[in-house]
Design an enzyme around this catalytic site. Structure first.
Site, PDB file in Angstrom:
ATOM      1  N   LYS A   1       7.713  17.087  27.580  1.00 55.68           N
ATOM      2  CA  LYS A   1       6.574  17.543  27.355  1.00 55.68           C
ATOM      3  C   LYS A   1       6.757  18.036  25.815  1.00 55.68           C
ATOM      4  O   LYS A   1       7.460  17.995  25.181  1.00 55.68           O
ATOM      5  CB  LYS A   1       6.402  19.137  28.145  1.00 55.68           C
TER       6      LYS A   1
ATOM      7  N   TYR B   1      -2.999  16.623  36.359  1.00 58.72           N
ATOM      8  CA  TYR B   1      -2.533  17.853  37.093  1.00 58.72           C
ATOM      9  C   TYR B   1      -3.645  18.390  37.852  1.00 58.72           C
ATOM     10  O   TYR B   1      -3.810  19.620  38.174  1.00 58.72           O
ATOM     11  CB  TYR B   1      -2.387  19.097  35.774  1.00 58.72           C
TER      12      TYR B   1
ATOM     13  N   PHE C   1      -3.305  29.044  35.671  1.00 60.18           N
ATOM     14  CA  PHE C   1      -2.592  28.467  34.771  1.00 60.18           C
ATOM     15  C   PHE C   1      -3.079  27.173  34.293  1.00 60.18           C
ATOM     16  O   PHE C   1      -2.455  26.438  33.368  1.00 60.18           O
ATOM     17  CB  PHE C   1      -0.937  28.708  35.034  1.00 60.18           C
TER      18      PHE C   1
ATOM     19  N   ARG D   1      14.641  16.164  39.861  1.00 58.40           N
ATOM     20  CA  ARG D   1      14.389  17.613  40.065  1.00 58.40           C
ATOM     21  C   ARG D   1      15.229  18.502  39.948  1.00 58.40           C
ATOM     22  O   ARG D   1      15.614  19.480  39.282  1.00 58.40           O
ATOM     23  CB  ARG D   1      13.597  17.792  41.208  1.00 58.40           C
TER      24      ARG D   1
ATOM     25  N   THR E   1      11.076  25.058  38.461  1.00 55.99           N
ATOM     26  CA  THR E   1       9.725  25.053  37.364  1.00 55.99           C
ATOM     27  C   THR E   1       9.798  26.255  36.422  1.00 55.99           C
ATOM     28  O   THR E   1       9.663  25.931  35.370  1.00 55.99           O
ATOM     29  CB  THR E   1       8.519  25.153  38.263  1.00 55.99           C
TER      30      THR E   1
ATOM     31  N   ARG F   1      15.876  22.977  32.159  1.00 56.37           N
ATOM     32  CA  ARG F   1      15.029  24.167  32.247  1.00 56.37           C
ATOM     33  C   ARG F   1      15.964  25.394  31.772  1.00 56.37           C
ATOM     34  O   ARG F   1      15.365  26.173  31.041  1.00 56.37           O
ATOM     35  CB  ARG F   1      14.056  24.174  33.081  1.00 56.37           C
TER      36      ARG F   1
ATOM     37  N   ASN G   1       7.932  24.625  29.963  1.00 58.22           N
ATOM     38  CA  ASN G   1       9.442  24.381  30.639  1.00 58.22           C
ATOM     39  C   ASN G   1       9.694  22.937  30.515  1.00 58.22           C
ATOM     40  O   ASN G   1      10.592  22.395  31.213  1.00 58.22           O
ATOM     41  CB  ASN G   1       9.190  24.840  32.464  1.00 58.22           C
TER      42      ASN G   1
ATOM     43  N   HIS H   1       8.403  17.548  33.010  1.00 61.54           N
ATOM     44  CA  HIS H   1       7.911  17.588  34.354  1.00 61.54           C
ATOM     45  C   HIS H   1       8.570  16.340  34.996  1.00 61.54           C
ATOM     46  O   HIS H   1       8.641  15.349  34.624  1.00 61.54           O
ATOM     47  CB  HIS H   1       6.400  16.949  34.211  1.00 61.54           C
TER      48      HIS H   1
ATOM     49  N   GLU I   1       1.376   9.502  40.169  1.00 64.06           N
ATOM     50  CA  GLU I   1       1.586   9.708  39.013  1.00 64.06           C
ATOM     51  C   GLU I   1       1.941   8.480  38.022  1.00 64.06           C
ATOM     52  O   GLU I   1       1.678   8.266  37.154  1.00 64.06           O
ATOM     53  CB  GLU I   1       2.809  10.798  38.688  1.00 64.06           C
TER      54      GLU I   1
HETATM   55  P1  CMP Z   1       5.208  21.015  36.131  1.00 66.55           P
HETATM   56  O1  CMP Z   1       6.228  20.766  36.971  1.00 66.55           O
HETATM   57  O2  CMP Z   1       4.592  20.002  34.969  1.00 66.55           O
HETATM   58  O3  CMP Z   1       3.859  21.191  37.022  1.00 66.55           O
HETATM   59  C1  CMP Z   1       2.691  22.050  36.711  1.00 66.55           C
HETATM   60  C2  CMP Z   1       3.003  22.845  35.728  1.00 66.55           C
HETATM   61  O4  CMP Z   1       2.217  23.940  35.300  1.00 66.55           O
HETATM   62  C3  CMP Z   1       4.602  23.334  35.516  1.00 66.55           C
HETATM   63  O5  CMP Z   1       5.481  22.426  35.433  1.00 66.55           O
HETATM   64  C4  CMP Z   1       4.312  24.397  34.394  1.00 66.55           C
HETATM   65  O6  CMP Z   1       4.486  23.914  33.218  1.00 66.55           O
HETATM   66  C5  CMP Z   1       2.824  24.745  34.462  1.00 66.55           C
HETATM   67  N1  CMP Z   1       2.698  26.394  34.863  1.00 66.55           N
HETATM   68  C6  CMP Z   1       2.469  27.286  34.307  1.00 66.55           C
HETATM   69  N2  CMP Z   1       2.472  28.474  34.907  1.00 66.55           N
HETATM   70  C7  CMP Z   1       2.925  27.925  36.342  1.00 66.55           C
HETATM   71  C8  CMP Z   1       2.802  28.776  37.668  1.00 66.55           C
HETATM   72  N3  CMP Z   1       2.635  30.015  37.530  1.00 66.55           N
HETATM   73  N4  CMP Z   1       3.390  28.163  38.517  1.00 66.55           N
HETATM   74  C9  CMP Z   1       3.452  26.650  38.509  1.00 66.55           C
HETATM   75  N5  CMP Z   1       3.269  25.929  37.435  1.00 66.55           N
HETATM   76  C10 CMP Z   1       2.943  26.580  36.154  1.00 66.55           C
END
Ligand code: CMP
Length: 150
Positions: A9, A49, A57, A85, A91, A102, A112, A115, A126
């Site tokens: 990212k 997304y 968010f 993962r 996450t 992470r 974070n 992805h 995706e």
């Molecule tokens: P990602 O795995 O890319 O999937 C969704 C993204 O939303 C997550 O990583 C974070 O970068 C972002 N995000 C921000 N806030 C939240 C939240 N509260 N819960 C989940 N994802 C979040």
């Protein structure tokens, strides 16, 4: 062989962590089937997304993922989705296990670093958003038989 989509990212690119993150996946044994540096535009961000549309968010997430170039990859291997993962960690970096990407580099869920597809259906959705079939290479590494049992 299972495939997963990985995005390094904007925060990771800006912080000079591209090599570090790729190394962790490579070292694990995941095989890189496709890789490129690109700028995600708003249309692609919203499509990728879409599942999060309406969540609090969502708009900050769209701004974040479009804020700088990213590196996108297709990684493959047996159980590639789960392996990737677990290499990334939870996450929310604060909840991620030490030793994961992470946890080792992150502080906030909205920064974070990386992805990864969260399941086979998600990966199938995706991967084609970011890569054409011609961009995804099928090949063997010399040491695949020492990493993959079959
Ligand atoms: P990602 O795995 O890319 O999937 C969704 C993204 O939303 C997550 O990583 C974070 O970068 C972002 N995000 C921000 N806030 C939240 C939240 N509260 N819960 C989940 N994802 C979040």
């Amino acid at each position: 062989m299972e495939r997963t989509l990985i995005i390094i990212k904007p925060d990771a690119v800006q912080r000079g962590l591209i090599g570090e993150i790729i190394t962790r996946f490579e070292r694990r044994g995941l095989r890189i089937a496709a890789l490129k540096l690109m700028q995600i535009d708003e249309t692609l961000a919203r499509r990728h997304y879409a599942v999060h549309e309406g969540k609090p968010f969502y708009e900050p997430l769209i701004r974040y993922i479009t804020s700088s170039p990213v590196v996108v990859m297709v990684l493959e291997g047996p159980n590639a989705i789960e392996a990737a993962r677990r290499t990334m960690g939870a996450t929310n970096p604060v909840e991620a296990a030490p030793g994961t990407i992470r946890a080792d580099f992150g502080m906030e869920i909205g920064r974070n670093l990386v992805h990864g597809s969260d399941g086979p259906e998600t990966a199938q959705f995706e991967v084609p958003l970011f890569f054409s079939e011609e961009e995804i290479l099928s090949y063997q590494r010399e040491n695949d038989r020492w990493i993959f049992e079959e």
